[in-house]
Design a protein around this motif. Sequence first.
Motif, mmCIF file in Angstrom:
data_model
loop_
_atom_site.group_PDB
_atom_site.id
_atom_site.type_symbol
_atom_site.label_atom_id
_atom_site.label_comp_id
_atom_site.label_asym_id
_atom_site.label_seq_id
_atom_site.Cartn_x
_atom_site.Cartn_y
_atom_site.Cartn_z
ATOM 1 N N CYS A 140 0.879 -1.172 0.000
ATOM 2 C CA CYS A 140 0.000 0.000 0.000
ATOM 3 C C CYS A 140 0.920 1.227 0.000
ATOM 4 N N GLY A 141 0.694 2.150 -0.930
ATOM 5 C CA GLY A 141 1.506 3.368 -0.960
ATOM 6 C C GLY A 141 1.010 4.387 0.057
ATOM 7 N N HIS A 142 1.796 5.433 0.256
ATOM 8 C CA HIS A 142 1.412 6.510 1.195
ATOM 9 C C HIS A 142 2.071 7.787 0.681
ATOM 10 N N VAL A 143 1.252 8.710 0.171
ATOM 11 C CA VAL A 143 1.787 9.956 -0.394
ATOM 12 C C VAL A 143 1.054 11.155 0.203
ATOM 13 N N GLY A 144 1.476 12.353 -0.205
ATOM 14 C CA GLY A 144 0.917 13.582 0.386
ATOM 15 C C GLY A 144 1.762 13.943 1.585
ATOM 16 N N LEU A 145 1.110 14.142 2.742
ATOM 17 C CA LEU A 145 1.874 14.379 3.968
ATOM 18 C C LEU A 145 2.482 13.041 4.392
ATOM 19 N N PRO A 147 4.672 11.462 7.272
ATOM 20 C CA PRO A 147 5.243 11.754 8.589
ATOM 21 C C PRO A 147 6.714 11.371 8.741
ATOM 22 N N GLN A 148 7.177 10.341 8.007
ATOM 23 C CA GLN A 148 8.593 9.965 8.146
ATOM 24 C C GLN A 148 9.517 11.013 7.525
ATOM 25 N N ALA A 149 8.944 11.926 6.709
ATOM 26 C CA ALA A 149 9.761 12.978 6.084
ATOM 27 C C ALA A 149 9.561 14.308 6.812
ATOM 28 N N VAL A 150 9.145 14.229 8.084
ATOM 29 C CA VAL A 150 8.823 15.459 8.832
ATOM 30 C C VAL A 150 9.991 16.453 8.859
ATOM 31 N N ASN A 151 11.217 15.928 8.904
ATOM 32 C CA ASN A 151 12.366 16.839 8.994
ATOM 33 C C ASN A 151 12.672 17.537 7.677
ATOM 34 N N VAL A 152 12.329 16.904 6.573
ATOM 35 C CA VAL A 152 12.507 17.535 5.258
ATOM 36 C C VAL A 152 11.390 18.545 5.025
ATOM 37 N N ALA A 153 10.162 18.172 5.403
ATOM 38 C CA ALA A 153 9.002 19.050 5.159
ATOM 39 C C ALA A 153 8.964 20.213 6.152
ATOM 40 N N GLY A 154 9.668 20.070 7.280
ATOM 41 C CA GLY A 154 9.678 21.134 8.295
ATOM 42 C C GLY A 154 8.449 21.113 9.184
ATOM 43 N N PHE A 156 4.470 18.774 10.307
ATOM 44 C CA PHE A 156 3.355 17.958 9.811
ATOM 45 C C PHE A 156 2.381 18.894 9.096
ATOM 46 N N LYS A 157 2.701 19.243 7.833
ATOM 47 C CA LYS A 157 1.899 20.249 7.121
ATOM 48 C C LYS A 157 1.129 19.623 5.971
ATOM 49 N N ALA A 158 -0.129 20.072 5.802
ATOM 50 C CA ALA A 158 -0.906 19.599 4.654
ATOM 51 C C ALA A 158 -0.229 20.075 3.367
ATOM 52 N N THR A 159 -0.414 19.314 2.315
ATOM 53 C CA THR A 159 0.231 19.653 1.061
ATOM 54 C C THR A 159 -0.808 19.810 -0.066
ATOM 55 N N GLY A 160 -0.339 20.285 -1.216
ATOM 56 C CA GLY A 160 -1.233 20.457 -2.367
ATOM 57 C C GLY A 160 -1.756 21.874 -2.492
#
Length: 275
Positions: A140-145, A147-154, A156-160
Amino acid sequence: MSTVARIKRTSTPQIRSRKGAEPLVCLTAYTTPMAQRLDPHVDLLLVGDSLGMVLYGFDSTLPVTLDMMIAHGAAVMRGSERACVIVDLPFGSYQASAEQAFRSAARVMAETGASGVKLEGGAEMAATVHFLTQRGIPVCGHVGLMPQAVNVAGGFKATGRSDEEAQQVRRDAEAVAAAGAFAVVLEGTLEPVAASITAGLPVPTIGIGASPACDGQILVSEDVFGLFSDFTPRFVKRYAELGDQISAAAQVYAQEVRARRFPGMEHCFLPKPPR
Ligand code: KIV
């Protein structure tokens, strides 16, 4: 041969076949008793790495280990018989290479008996999703926000929100679907973007903070039942306040123990009366 009739678990192809049909009902579960309660009502139970924050009190999902996920995955399998059980691959257990992902996912499948794994990532993980699905591991894929990339995204922010972000989420969802994912979790994505991705994707989208138009919905059970009170995100609807009930019950228990009202004689093992 056993004559006991076994209930057949929902399979990943059955989840896949629900594209555009009745919405998929999905919740997280981390333990046997929670799985027992939820199993009759859901299509899919996700052993999410959110357990790191919800059960273990970490600030993010990053410290969660593969051994933790396997222990909780096996517990959820013991508590369920109908739902399709999917286990998250935790941070650091699959990003290095497709081979690393296979070794981690194979352990999850063999040691828990779950029906598949979920991993975060879009176009950059497509080759890994293909590698796993070609070798017998439903993904099962998981895209959008993510959480494991929280440090890159800065955070837990909604995207799009911008065209560029919207295009990125769409490309990611399409890449993992084309690579063989049986479904894609769309997290924290602007509603019109999530609705439009859902309309174009050949596999079900499972939304969390996404859109009512998604092919299914998932939430973290502790949020839904009022058991996790650090904060309640906008996309959560609380269907119960079990945390308040636990606090009230603990208060009564404490009062009764201090007043020696608990235990009563009915809770004690008494000697047999002489015959
Ligand atoms: O870890 C998790 O519980 C998740 C869901 C929130 C989709 O990935």
